[in-house]
Scaffold this motif. Structure first.
Motif, PDB file in Angstrom:
ATOM      1  N   UNK A 160       0.822  -1.214   0.000  1.00  0.00           N
ATOM      2  CA  UNK A 160       0.000   0.000   0.000  1.00  0.00           C
ATOM      3  C   UNK A 160       0.847   1.251   0.000  1.00  0.00           C
ATOM      4  N   UNK A 161       2.096   1.103   0.427  1.00  0.00           N
ATOM      5  CA  UNK A 161       2.959   2.283   0.490  1.00  0.00           C
ATOM      6  C   UNK A 161       4.312   1.966  -0.140  1.00  0.00           C
ATOM      7  N   UNK A 162       5.018   3.019  -0.492  1.00  0.00           N
ATOM      8  CA  UNK A 162       6.351   2.883  -1.055  1.00  0.00           C
ATOM      9  C   UNK A 162       7.287   2.254  -0.031  1.00  0.00           C
ATOM     10  N   UNK A 163       7.040   2.577   1.254  1.00  0.00           N
ATOM     11  CA  UNK A 163       7.886   2.021   2.305  1.00  0.00           C
ATOM     12  C   UNK A 163       7.815   0.496   2.306  1.00  0.00           C
ATOM     13  N   UNK A 164       6.586  -0.051   2.282  1.00  0.00           N
ATOM     14  CA  UNK A 164       6.408  -1.510   2.276  1.00  0.00           C
ATOM     15  C   UNK A 164       7.002  -2.098   1.001  1.00  0.00           C
ATOM     16  N   UNK A 165       6.728  -1.429  -0.131  1.00  0.00           N
ATOM     17  CA  UNK A 165       7.237  -1.906  -1.416  1.00  0.00           C
ATOM     18  C   UNK A 165       8.754  -1.987  -1.403  1.00  0.00           C
ATOM     19  N   UNK A 224       1.977   2.555  -8.962  1.00  0.00           N
ATOM     20  CA  UNK A 224       2.245   3.994  -8.885  1.00  0.00           C
ATOM     21  C   UNK A 224       2.113   4.492  -7.449  1.00  0.00           C
ATOM     22  N   UNK A 225       3.027   5.367  -7.073  1.00  0.00           N
ATOM     23  CA  UNK A 225       2.970   5.986  -5.752  1.00  0.00           C
ATOM     24  C   UNK A 225       2.929   7.496  -5.915  1.00  0.00           C
ATOM     25  N   UNK A 226       2.228   8.181  -4.993  1.00  0.00           N
ATOM     26  CA  UNK A 226       2.240   9.645  -5.038  1.00  0.00           C
ATOM     27  C   UNK A 226       3.473  10.167  -4.303  1.00  0.00           C
ATOM     28  N   UNK A 227       3.581  11.489  -4.258  1.00  0.00           N
ATOM     29  CA  UNK A 227       4.796  12.083  -3.696  1.00  0.00           C
ATOM     30  C   UNK A 227       4.947  11.764  -2.213  1.00  0.00           C
ATOM     31  N   UNK A 228       3.809  11.432  -1.544  1.00  0.00           N
ATOM     32  CA  UNK A 228       3.881  11.092  -0.121  1.00  0.00           C
ATOM     33  C   UNK A 228       4.143   9.604   0.100  1.00  0.00           C
TER      34      UNK A 228
END
Ligand code: ATP
Ligand code: MG
Length: 350
Positions: free
Chosen positions: A226-231, A341-345
Motif C-alpha cells: 500500500x505504500x512505497x515504504x512496504x514496497x 504507482x505511488x504519489x509524492x507522499x
C-alpha cells in the motif's frame, strides 16, 4: 489456542512517542512477524506483550483476558531473546528445566518435559554440556527448548537468529517454522530481516516509526504494497523505483519512454516495479527504458543485472545464461500489469 490482541496501545520514553496508537490481533495458532527498520519499536512492543515494559494507554489481551496489570510470570508466555540468556554454570538439562523448577513443578515432570523438548530439537546428546561447550546454533536450540518446556500460550521471539552465521540462520529459520507447524503455539516474532519475515510468517506486520504501515500475508505485501515504504522494504532485490509524470492514460518515464497502465491516476510521482518484471527487448518499439549495463551479479539460476538509465538504477532479474556484458547498451521493457504507482507522499495511487 490463544490469541493476542493489542488495542490502541501507546508508549513513550520521556518526550518521545515510540508506539503511537497501535492495534493488531494475533490470531490463535498464528505465526505473526513484526518487521521494520532498527529503532521502529519492535522490541518495545514485544516487551509490552511480555509484561517487561509499561505503557501509557491501551490494552493487551492474551487468550481474551486483559493482562495489563499481570506480572510477566502470570502471563503464560515464553520469550526467546537474541542473546539466549542461558545460565553459563548450568548444564543444558538444568537450563531447560530451570523455569519449571522455579514454578515448583515436580522433578519427574520436569525431566519428562525436558526430554520431550530435547527430542523435538535434537539436542538429547547435549544435555550434560554447559553453554560454553555448545555452538551458536546449539545454544539457540537450548534457548528454544527452555521456551518449549513451559508449554506456554504464546511464544515471543526477539531476533533469535541474528547472532548466527548466514547458513545456520537459514537452517534454524526452517526449523522454527517446522516447530511451529508441529506445536501450533501462537507466536509473535520480531525481526529487521525481511527475508526472515517473508519466509516464516503466516502474516507480516510492517512497522515504521512505531506505526503499522500494512498487515498481510507475505505475498499480499509483496504484490500489493500500500505504500512505497512496504514496497521498498520487502523483497530482494528491492523494488525498482523511477520518478514519473502521469497524463492522458500514460505515464512518462525518465528518457524517451512512456508506459500505458491499466489505470493511471492523478498525482503519480513514482513507478515501482519488481526486478523479475523487467525484460531485455531488442525492438525500440517495445522498449520503455534505454540504459547501459552497470553491474552483473550471476546467482546461478538467475543473473541480477543493474542497468543505469538516465542516472537511475534499474535491477532486472534475468536468466542465468544471459549473455550481457558490462557497459553494453540495453533496452528494457517493464510489465505494466505488475507496476505500481505511488504519489509524492509514498501512498499507492494505482
Ligand atoms: N529504555 C529506553 N529509554 C529511552 N528510549 C528507548 C529505550 N528503549 C528503547 N528506546 C527507543 O525506543 C525506540 C524503539 O526501540 P526498540 O528497541 O523497540 O527498537 P527495535 O525496533 O527493536 O530496533 P532494533 O531492530 O534495533 O532492535 C528507539 O528509538 C530506541 O532508541
Ligand atoms: Mg529490537
Amino acid at each position: 489456542m490463544s490469541g493476542v490482541s493489542i488495542r490502541n496501545v501507546r508508549k513513550r520514553y520521556g518526550q518521545v512517542e515510540v508506539i503511537s496508537d497501535l492495534s493488531v490481533d494475533v490470531r490463535p495458532g498464528e505465526f505473526l512477524v513484526f518487521v521494520g527498520p532498527s529503532g521502529c519499536g519492535k522490541s518495545t512492543l514485544l516487551r509490552m506483550i511480555a509484561g517487561l515494559e509499561s505503557f501509557e494507554a491501551g490494552e493487551i489481551f492474551i487468550d481474551g483476558r486483559v493482562v495489563n496489570t499481570l506480572h510477566p510470570s502470570e502471563r503464560d508466555i515464553a520469550m526467546v531473546f537474541q542473546d539466549y540468556a542461558l545460565y553459563p554454570q548450568m548444564t543444558v538439562r538444568r537450563n531447560m528445566g530451570f523455569g519449571l523448577k522455579m514454578r515448583r513443578f515436580a522433578a519427574p515432570e520436569i525431566e519428562r518435559r525436558v526430554l520431550d523438548a530435547a527430542r523435538i530439537l535434537q539436542i538429547e546428546h547435549l544435555l550434560e554440556r554447559r553453554p560454553r561447550e555448545l555452538s551458536g546454533g546449539q545454544r539457540q536450540r537450548v534457548a528454544m527448548g527452555r521456551a518449549i518446556v513451559r508449554n506456554p500460550k504464546v511464544f515471543l521471539f526477539d531476533e533469535p537468529l541474528s547472532n548466527l552465521d548466514a547458513k545456520l540462520r537459514v537452517d534454524m529459520r526452517s526449523e522454527i517454522k517446522a516447530l511451529h507447524q508441529r506445536l501450533k503455539t501462537t507466536s509473535v516474532y520480531v525481526t529487521h530481516d525481511q527475508v526472515e519475515a517473508m519466509t516464516m510468517a503466516d502474516r507480516i506486520v510492517v512497522l515504521n516509526g512505531g506505526e503499522i504501515e500494512q498487515i498481510g500475508t507475505p505475498l499480499e505485501l509483496y504484490h500489493q504494497p500500500k505504500t512505497r515504504f512496504v514496497a521498498g522494504f520487502l523483497g530482494s532485490p528491492a523494488m525498482n523505483f523511477l520518478p514519473v509524470t502521469a497524463a492522458d492514460g500514460f505515464i512518462r518515464l525518465p528518457g524517451f519512454g512512456s508506459l500505458r497502465l491499466p489505470e493511471t491516476r492523478e498525482g503519480a510521482a513514482e513507478l515501482g516495479f519488481r526486478a523479475e518484471r523487467v525484460r531485455v527487448v531488442y525492438e525500440e518499439a517495445s522498449a520503455h527504458l534505454l540504459g547501459t549495463v552497470a553491474v552483473l551479479e550471476p546467482l546461478g539460476a538467475d543473473t541480477l543485472v543493474t542497468v543505469s538509465c538516465e542516472g537511475h538504477r534499474v535491477v532486472a532479474r534475468l536468466p542465468g545464461d544471459c549473455a550481457l556484458r558490462l557497459s553494453e547498451a540495453v533496452r528494457l521493457a517493464i510489465d505494466p500489469d505488475s507496476a505500481i504507482l505511488f504519489d509524492a507522499a509514498g501512498q499507492r495511487v494505482s
